[in-house]
Motif scaffolding. Sequence first.
Motif, short mmCIF file in Angstrom:
data_model
loop_
_atom_site.label_atom_id
_atom_site.label_comp_id
_atom_site.label_asym_id
_atom_site.label_seq_id
_atom_site.Cartn_x
_atom_site.Cartn_y
_atom_site.Cartn_z
N LYS A 194 1.09 3.66 2.19
CA LYS A 194 1.70 3.88 3.51
C LYS A 194 2.81 2.87 3.76
O LYS A 194 3.87 3.21 4.29
CB LYS A 194 0.63 3.81 4.60
N GLU A 195 2.58 1.60 3.43
CA GLU A 195 3.62 0.58 3.59
C GLU A 195 4.84 0.93 2.77
O GLU A 195 5.98 0.77 3.23
CB GLU A 195 3.07 -0.79 3.19
N HIS A 202 0.67 -0.83 10.62
CA HIS A 202 1.32 -0.92 9.30
C HIS A 202 2.60 -1.76 9.38
O HIS A 202 2.90 -2.53 8.46
CB HIS A 202 1.63 0.48 8.77
N SER A 233 -1.34 3.60 14.50
CA SER A 233 -1.48 3.27 13.08
C SER A 233 -0.16 2.75 12.52
O SER A 233 -0.14 1.81 11.71
CB SER A 233 -1.93 4.50 12.29
N THR A 264 0.85 -1.19 0.00
CA THR A 264 0.00 0.00 0.00
C THR A 264 0.89 1.24 0.00
O THR A 264 2.11 1.16 0.21
CB THR A 264 -0.91 0.03 1.23
N ARG A 268 1.64 -5.33 9.24
CA ARG A 268 1.26 -5.78 7.91
C ARG A 268 2.49 -5.90 7.00
O ARG A 268 2.56 -6.80 6.16
CB ARG A 268 0.22 -4.83 7.31
N ILE A 269 3.45 -4.99 7.17
CA ILE A 269 4.70 -5.09 6.40
C ILE A 269 5.43 -6.38 6.75
O ILE A 269 5.92 -7.10 5.86
CB ILE A 269 5.61 -3.86 6.66
N ALA A 311 5.27 8.74 6.50
CA ALA A 311 4.00 8.19 6.02
C ALA A 311 2.85 9.19 6.01
O ALA A 311 2.00 9.15 5.12
CB ALA A 311 3.61 6.98 6.87
#
Length: 236
Positions: free
Chosen positions: A161-162, A201, A197, A159, A204-205, A186
Amino acid sequence: MDMSYLREKRILLVDDENEILDMVEMILKEAGFCFICRASSVKEALEAAEEFRPDFAVLDVMLPDGDGFGLLERLREKAEYPVLFLTARGEDEDKFRGFGLGADDYMVKPFLPKELVFRVQAILRRAYKEENPKLRLADCEVDFSRAEVCRGKEILPLTAKEYAILQALARNAGRIVTIDALCQAAWGDNPYGYENSLMAHIRRIREKIEKDPSRPVSLITVKGLGYRLLTEGRTK
């Protein structure tokens, strides 16, 4: 050619006038540079260089405990990175001395804000060529040109942000990147309040780049400070 990565370079500003520091910092931040450290003396500059580890420095010549020429020599004892002199000393002898010591450019006050930005960008382009968009980690390869992670035969898209968070970590590979710096990378100039947040992230990374996200070997938490990305080098 995408030069956006240059805006993530760490810039050290050294001047004994707070008004000049405020103005230069504002000019550079408006141009997109996020990582800026200030110092108003030789002593402060040397201490800042040790902790901040800049990629570029803007130095005044006249300082309360020495001069910019001597400071440049001492900075170069520790590391090599481009330097711009920004000073009221406009005599030819001073310019020759600055260039003779290895300065990349020399500007005389007063100056035009746009000219300063253009000169900084030009120096950074010369010093830091476009970086290879692929980064090899322990269990995968990150392709920044495609914004995706390649893990075996699996392709995992990043994404926005990632991507921004991984870019900031990759530019400082092996070094601690603070939580505030990652939030700024970010979410921009008003990064406060995004810590939770960021943690989401990061999780998820890790799910994309780590074989076991619960036991990361590439994206390491440095408790109370931030995160560090351990790489295996860039590939073509």
